[in-house]
Design a protein around this motif. Structure first.
Motif, PDB file in Angstrom:
ATOM      1  N   SER A   5       0.826  -1.214   0.000  1.00  0.00           N
ATOM      2  CA  SER A   5       0.000   0.000   0.000  1.00  0.00           C
ATOM      3  C   SER A   5       0.855   1.257   0.000  1.00  0.00           C
ATOM      4  O   SER A   5       1.993   1.268   0.470  1.00  0.00           O
TER       5      SER A   5
ATOM      6  N   GLN B 198      -5.005   5.815   2.046  1.00  0.00           N
ATOM      7  CA  GLN B 198      -4.243   4.614   1.699  1.00  0.00           C
ATOM      8  C   GLN B 198      -4.776   4.042   0.393  1.00  0.00           C
ATOM      9  O   GLN B 198      -5.990   3.940   0.199  1.00  0.00           O
TER      10      GLN B 198
ATOM     11  N   GLY C 236      -4.069   0.581  -2.043  1.00  0.00           N
ATOM     12  CA  GLY C 236      -3.305  -0.656  -1.950  1.00  0.00           C
ATOM     13  C   GLY C 236      -3.837  -1.768  -2.815  1.00  0.00           C
ATOM     14  O   GLY C 236      -4.905  -1.679  -3.431  1.00  0.00           O
TER      15      GLY C 236
END
Length: 490
Positions: free
Chosen positions: A320, A335, A337
């Motif tokens: 990530s 984030q 990912g």
């Protein structure tokens, strides 16, 4: 007026410090180079990286059920399962290192936390978590007040660091020797001794008036301590000028670092990192007669042993990109990912409730969930189902104390490979809800979240039955935060 006085003093000290002493010239050249780095920074690099390094202990949830992005304990529960995890992040190397490793453990059980090892629970997972973190880009901090505040600190720092230049006569081997002799004299001093009358120390004490005053007041113990400090300062300087590298470290990692540590006007942080994480868990599946169709129990028992638990290694590897920003009015984090999951088809995210064993028209024992969806042959449980996922997560705190906000997570899960005669469909999850941050003295002591949305909904179908909710709790181990006013430093 204060700034004008500082600038005048700097000009005066610069004039006094115009020396032909090779050591002083060498020191001044390196000092000018080191001070030039403050054009964009409020504090010395080592101190800033030291402050930044602790930001990884700040708990904001991620897309994962595990507390993978912080040194913390976490708890997550929805209608299907409960997950608890504990992780610690450790820096590799010194405080300037951008590398971290993670180690932790986690457990997942059906329904609630009390059923992790309940014989009536059909599926339990206990595993370890290992991770590698690489901080990227230049981290930044914020500093207190307006530009005038930083300018004032910059002036004070320069005066502090140039003391060696305008008081260069003190920083000599002769004075270092004299200080050592005077310390010995103080150790053997008696009531009739008057060290001020000893002409061997006249020049030294003129350079060190505060120590001269202590001796005149016969405060010998305090004088000895002060002399010891002066001796160490002179010795450090004389040792540092042996090489350019030593001198640079002395100026930046000693003088400037110590000044900035005592006059730190920075707070908060903004940083970016990559996170590679591996989770390995032993998935234990246990079926009993309650999970088998009444008409096939005898036939099933003739082939398989229900007393044996079924164990299958489940592994999840994820990568990530993360960014977090803690400023005056907001804290935000996001984030992006990708991950891969490898395990039994009984880990299939589409299974609803506790699965049961039936026999199909071909007399093969199959696994169905509570929606009567057949997921695969019983004999294929130990074969690997592999899925991948793209995920995104964002969170923001925006109230006065930055203790309330919202978070959003989204995921697309897709098939990599599956055993023959195994059911799987690409699916999506979207969860949204409020998050709360309990803080004390500017530090986070707990993060709590309530999410609602759709979990593992199949594309192109009615996802009404996939509407769900969850609660999450995160407790950090240690945090770096300071409540300051905002002006960005880097």
């Amino acid at each position: 007026m204060k700034n004008t006085t500082f600038i005048f003093c700097l000009m005066l000290f610069g004039y006094i410090g115009n020396s032909q002493n090779p050591n002083t010239i060498k020191y001044e050249n390196q000092l000018n180079t080191s001070l030039s780095h403050y054009n964009n920074n409020a504090i010395q690099d080592t101190l800033m990286k030291e402050n930044i390094s602790n930001a990884f202990s700040y708990v904001i949830f991620s897309n994962s059920e595990l507390a993978t992005n912080a040194s913390a304990f976490s708890y997550s529960q929805n209608k299907e399962k409960t997950t608890i995890s504990i992780n610690s992040n450790f820096r590799l190397g010194d405080t300037e290192s951008p590398y971290y490793i993670r180690a932790g453990a986690n457990a997942t059980g059906n329904k609630n936390v009390f059923e992790f090892y309940d014989d009536g629970s059909w599926n339990n997972n206990v595993g370890i978590n290992l991770g590698f973190i690489r901080r990227i880009c230049s981290p930044s901090v914020f500093y207190t007040g307006k530009k005038e505040t930083k300018k004032l600190i910059d002036n004070r720092r320069e005066i502090y660091a140039r003391e060696i230049i305008y008081n260069e006569i003190k920083y000599s081997n002769d004075n270092l020797k004299k200080i050592g002799e005077l310390k010995k004299e103080i150790k053997s001093v008696n009531s009739s001794t008057d060290l001020l009358k000893n002409k061997d120390y006249t020049n030294l004490l003129e350079i060190l008036p505060s120590i001269k005053k202590l001796l005149s007041e016969k405060k010998y113990e305090e004088a000895f301590v002060s002399l010891d400090k002066e001796e160490k300062k002179i010795k450090k300087f004389l040792t540092s000028v042996d090489s350019d590298e030593k001198l640079k470290k002395y100026i930046e990692n000693d003088l400037l670092y110590n000044f900035d540590k005592e006059n730190d006007i920075t707070y908060g942080y903004s940083l970016t990192w990559f996170d590679l994480n591996l989770n390995l868990s032993n998935s234990t599946y246990k079926f009993n007669e309650d999970n088998i169709d009444d008409g096939i129990i005898q036939d099933f028992n003739n082939i398989f042993d229900l007393t044996d638990d079924i164990n299958k290694l489940k592994s999840v590897i994820s990568l990530s990109f993360n960014k977090t920003h803690n400023a005056k009015k907001t804290i935000w984090y996001y984030q992006l990912g990708v991950n891969g999951t490898f395990g039994s088809f009984l880990n299939n995210s589409l299974i609803n409730g506790t699965p049961n064993i039936f026999q199909n028209e071909d007399d093969v024992f199959v696994i169905r969930d509570e929606d009567n969806q057949t997921f695969g042959f019983y004999e294929n449980i130990d074969k690997t189902l592999a899925t991948g996922a793209f995920n995104a997560y964002g969170a923001i705190f925006f109230t006065k104390k930055k203790n309330f906000g919202f978070n959003l997570s989204a995921q697309h899960e897709y098939l990599i490979r599956k055993p023959n005669n195994t059911y799987y469909e690409n699916n999506f999850s979207v969860l949204f809800g409020p998050i709360f941050r309990k803080e004390k003295d500017g530090e986070t002591s707990l993060t709590f979240g309530i999410d609602i949305g759709w979990k593992n909904g199949i594309y192109g179908t009615d996802v009404t039955n996939d509407f769900t909710g969850r609660i999450r709790v995160g407790i950090p181990f240690n945090i770096y935060t300071k409540k300051r006013k905002e002006t960005k430093s880097k």
